[in-house]
Design an enzyme around this catalytic site. Structure first.
Site, mmCIF file in Angstrom:
data_model
loop_
_atom_site.group_PDB
_atom_site.id
_atom_site.type_symbol
_atom_site.label_atom_id
_atom_site.label_comp_id
_atom_site.label_asym_id
_atom_site.label_seq_id
_atom_site.Cartn_x
_atom_site.Cartn_y
_atom_site.Cartn_z
ATOM 1 N N ARG A 117 44.388 29.572 10.392
ATOM 2 C CA ARG A 117 45.355 28.985 9.449
ATOM 3 C C ARG A 117 46.753 29.211 10.015
ATOM 4 O O ARG A 117 47.315 30.304 9.874
ATOM 5 C CB ARG A 117 45.216 29.638 8.075
ATOM 6 C CG ARG A 117 43.931 29.256 7.325
ATOM 7 C CD ARG A 117 43.931 29.881 5.935
ATOM 8 N NE ARG A 117 42.944 29.281 5.054
ATOM 9 C CZ ARG A 117 41.756 29.834 4.777
ATOM 10 N NH1 ARG A 117 41.418 30.971 5.323
ATOM 11 N NH2 ARG A 117 40.923 29.230 3.946
ATOM 12 N N HIS A 151 46.100 42.859 -9.964
ATOM 13 C CA HIS A 151 46.405 43.078 -8.551
ATOM 14 C C HIS A 151 45.753 44.328 -7.993
ATOM 15 O O HIS A 151 45.373 44.379 -6.835
ATOM 16 C CB HIS A 151 47.912 43.119 -8.352
ATOM 17 C CG HIS A 151 48.510 41.826 -8.705
ATOM 18 N ND1 HIS A 151 48.269 40.706 -7.958
ATOM 19 C CD2 HIS A 151 49.216 41.425 -9.769
ATOM 20 C CE1 HIS A 151 48.841 39.694 -8.539
ATOM 21 N NE2 HIS A 151 49.427 40.090 -9.642
ATOM 22 N N GLU A 201 37.969 17.636 3.651
ATOM 23 C CA GLU A 201 38.229 18.402 2.426
ATOM 24 C C GLU A 201 38.714 17.508 1.295
ATOM 25 O O GLU A 201 39.197 17.987 0.275
ATOM 26 C CB GLU A 201 39.185 19.568 2.685
ATOM 27 C CG GLU A 201 40.484 19.218 3.365
ATOM 28 C CD GLU A 201 41.353 20.436 3.622
ATOM 29 O OE1 GLU A 201 41.099 21.526 3.087
ATOM 30 O OE2 GLU A 201 42.332 20.278 4.378
ATOM 31 N N ARG A 239 44.186 25.046 13.158
ATOM 32 C CA ARG A 239 44.502 23.992 12.192
ATOM 33 C C ARG A 239 46.014 23.798 12.145
ATOM 34 O O ARG A 239 46.761 24.768 12.062
ATOM 35 C CB ARG A 239 43.998 24.398 10.804
ATOM 36 C CG ARG A 239 44.437 23.404 9.747
ATOM 37 C CD ARG A 239 43.838 23.685 8.415
ATOM 38 N NE ARG A 239 44.491 24.804 7.737
ATOM 39 C CZ ARG A 239 44.103 25.265 6.555
ATOM 40 N NH1 ARG A 239 43.045 24.736 5.950
ATOM 41 N NH2 ARG A 239 44.732 26.250 5.980
ATOM 42 N N CYS A 260 34.168 25.629 6.725
ATOM 43 C CA CYS A 260 35.090 26.764 6.794
ATOM 44 C C CYS A 260 35.646 27.169 5.430
ATOM 45 O O CYS A 260 36.482 28.051 5.349
ATOM 46 C CB CYS A 260 36.224 26.500 7.784
ATOM 47 S SG CYS A 260 37.239 25.103 7.323
ATOM 48 N N ARG A 292 41.766 24.653 -8.100
ATOM 49 C CA ARG A 292 41.249 25.873 -7.473
ATOM 50 C C ARG A 292 42.047 27.118 -7.846
ATOM 51 O O ARG A 292 41.628 28.240 -7.599
ATOM 52 C CB ARG A 292 41.145 25.721 -5.942
ATOM 53 C CG ARG A 292 42.455 25.512 -5.252
ATOM 54 C CD ARG A 292 42.265 25.160 -3.786
ATOM 55 N NE ARG A 292 42.237 26.326 -2.918
ATOM 56 C CZ ARG A 292 42.229 26.258 -1.598
ATOM 57 N NH1 ARG A 292 42.195 25.085 -0.987
ATOM 58 N NH2 ARG A 292 42.225 27.338 -0.866
ATOM 59 N N ASN A 349 36.732 24.547 -0.173
ATOM 60 C CA ASN A 349 37.619 24.976 -1.270
ATOM 61 C C ASN A 349 38.326 23.760 -1.854
ATOM 62 O O ASN A 349 38.322 23.527 -3.061
ATOM 63 C CB ASN A 349 38.668 25.976 -0.774
ATOM 64 C CG ASN A 349 38.046 27.140 -0.040
ATOM 65 O OD1 ASN A 349 36.882 27.438 -0.240
ATOM 66 N ND2 ASN A 349 38.806 27.779 0.828
ATOM 67 N N ASP A 350 38.939 22.988 -0.980
ATOM 68 C CA ASP A 350 39.618 21.793 -1.464
ATOM 69 C C ASP A 350 38.622 20.688 -1.813
ATOM 70 O O ASP A 350 38.827 19.952 -2.777
ATOM 71 C CB ASP A 350 40.639 21.290 -0.435
ATOM 72 C CG ASP A 350 41.947 22.046 -0.557
ATOM 73 O OD1 ASP A 350 42.417 22.211 -1.694
ATOM 74 O OD2 ASP A 350 42.470 22.497 0.466
#
Ligand code: PEP
Ligand code: MG
Length: 552
Positions: free
Chosen positions: A307, A197, A442, A343, A513, A476, A465-466
């Site tokens: 988002r 982290h 996606e 979205r 995106c 992912r 990404n998806d």
């Protein structure tokens, strides 16, 4: 510095970032977590009440840290606190604690025992991702133990009020978020990895860090150190010559960085046009108002992905239509009339919210998420659609649906949008009746059905990404298979081309995106596939703009 400590010592570690900084070291003192003493034969009822109250406190604290993480480091990094919130509700952990209480353990013993068993089970699997979850279990358990002792304090431990390099064994997510970060020049951790982290936070904040350095004598507290993230070194108590050479190198690098920055700034308000003369829109991915502001400062042509989940993730109950409208208005007020693609809710899979009360799933990434959930909960969906429509009266808004796999889903969503438009008209509430309507591509299904889907919508935005996850069958969330995705962009690019041809044939536009849009090694290929817009997080906007101007 203790007199016995030698000057000009170099320590090696793994550097995060490329910058160099000089400053005094400050050793982080973590709050001691009280370890339970043996006390069998406790009253289960009394202990259950104590535990319940400590858990409730933990819920509130984690919610606060989540909100803080959202504001300071962004949505992706804030997700760790969603995991912490989920751990508090985890059935196995809860059952293990209840069992221990029924056997006469104290609340402290129950927490420690349940956390130990869960961590051991996770570590035994030998998977780096799951090992990181074991650290999260410990972080949450320590929080509950501190709450039980009545001594938890999340506010930052006292730290110097002049700039310093922070040294810690490793920092838990809770500790990193509780730090006062204004004066931190760099991080050094004795343990930790590039994915810990501290590293994530350092990257998000653009602060150099050195992790996994092993040992560092606390006698160096307050003494000057030179951190070089690119070289992966820390020089302790440098002599004059070392310091002078370091300063010179810093100055030279800063000058090069300033020069590049000045050049990038000249691109700010220029359209991104390729060498062959095609205009590409450079849009931003944002999660909240602060990111929208950062997008505009960095010259975004619009927002390609808002988002909307953040409006749900940052609360402990469903937001009302009014609250959604207010949040969208605040973002639009930054946008100077530029297009903003909102979205609709993409909850489920890795994004979980306790108050949604979603069932546990064996394969959440393939489960009840995004538009599937919205179509099953029409009232929830219509609240969002009405809010988006109402906001569209004050700016240029497009509405976009995530996780589409079929024409039928798009039609059902459009019917609901039309229903909301009719309601608003009846209520004489203004909205943009021609609001642009699009979908994310996606899933492989959406790309393969893009010809039919293109007849239903105005635009596509590819969520790589998806799309990568589902095309290459790589989770992912699992770092073990991430490099497979990096090495195999081609199947995804071909799906992008398919979708681009389909939407262009209908006169629409296509953007990207997902993270791939910010991968400068792929910019030319994406443009070759016919992409019209690239949407990336605000820090990448200018770099992508520069790259596009260099493309054919
Ligand atoms: C994507 O899948 O590429 C995308 C942009 O959506 P998210 O990362 O929010 O799932
Ligand atoms: Mg997605």
């Amino acid at each position: 510095m203790k007199a016995s400590l030698p000057p000009n010592q170099a320590v090696k570690g793994i550097g995060i970032g490329t910058r160099k900084v000089a400053g005094p070291l400050h050793f982080y003192k973590s709050q001691a977590v009280p370890r339970p003493t043996a006390s069998e034969g406790c009253d289960p009822h009394a202990q259950t009440l104590r535990l319940k109250s400590a858990l409730e406190q933990a819920r509130e604290q984690i919610g606060m840290l989540h909100r803080r993480a959202l504001a300071e480091v962004g949505q992706t990094e804030a997700q760790i606190f969603e995991i912490h919130a989920m751990l508090l509700e985890d059935e196995e952990l809860t059952l293990a604690m209840e069992d221990a209480l029924h056997e006469g353990a104290s609340a402290e013993q129950a927490v420690e025992r349940a956390a130990r068993e869960t961590s051991e089970a996770l570590l035994a699997l030998g998977d780096p991702y799951l090992s990181a979850r074991a650290a999260d279990v410990k972080d949450v358990a320590d929080r509950i133990l501190l709450n039980l002792s009545g001594s938890h304090k999340d506010p930052a431990a006292p730290s110097p009020d002049t700039p310093y390099i922070l040294v810690a064994r490793d920092l838990t997510p809770s500790q990193t978020m509780s730090l006062e970060k204004d004066h931190i020049l760099g991080f050094v951790t004795l343990e930790g990895t590039p994915n810990s982290h501290t590293s994530i936070l350092a990257r998000a904040m653009g602060i150099p860090a050195l992790v996994g350095v092993g040992q560092l004598d606390e006698g160096y507290e307050g003494s000057l150190a030179l951190l070089d993230a690119a070289q992966g070194t820390l020089i302790l108590a440098p002599n004059e010559q070392t310091l002078a050479e370091f300063r010179q190198r810093v100055e030279r690098e800063n000058e090069i960085a300033r020069e590049h920055d000045r050049y990038l700034r000249t691109l700010l308000n220029k359209p991104a046009v390729t060498r062959s003369g095609k205009r590409i829109l450079i849009y931003a991915n944002v999660g909240d108002e602060a990111e929208a502001k950062a997008a505009m400062v960095n010259g975004a042509d619009g927002i390609g992905l808002l988002r909307s989940e953040f409006l749900y993730l940052s609360r402990d109950r469903y937001p009302t239509e009014e609250e959604l409208v207010a949040a969208y208005d605040a973002i639009l007020s930054k946008m100077q009339g530029k297009r903003t693609v909102i979205r609709t809710l993409d909850i489920g899979a890795d994004k979980r919210i306790a108050y949604f009360d979603l069932p546990e799933e064996v394969n959440p990434a393939l489960g009840f998420r995004a538009v599937r959930l919205c179509l099953a909960r029409e009232a929830l969906f219509k609240t969002q659609l009405r809010a988006i429509l109402r906001a569209s009266a004050k700016g240029t808004i497009s509405v976009m649906l995530p996780m589409i796999v079929s024409v039928e889903e798009v039609r059902r969503c459009r019917d609901l949008l039309e229903e909301c438009k009719e309601e608003l008209s009846r209520e004489q509430i203004p909205f943009d009746s021609k609001i642009e309507f699009g979908i994310m591509v996606e899933t492989p299904a959406a790309a393969l059905m893009s010809r039919e889907l293109a007849e239903e919508v105005d635009f596509f935005s590819v969520g790589t990404n998806d799309l990568t996850q589902y095309t290459l069958a790589i989770d992912r969330q699992n770092p073990k298979v991430a490099s497979l995705g990096e090495r195999n962009a081609e199947p995804v690019l071909r799906l992008v081309e398919l979708a681009a041809n389909a939407i262009h044939a209908r006169g629409g536009w296509i953007g990207v995106c997902g993270e791939m849009a910010a991968d400068l090694r792929l910019t030319q290929r994406l443009l070759d596939m016919g992409v019209d817009e690239l949407s990336v997080s605000p820090p990448y906007l200018l770099g992508v703009r520069e790259k596009v101007t260099e493309c054919k």
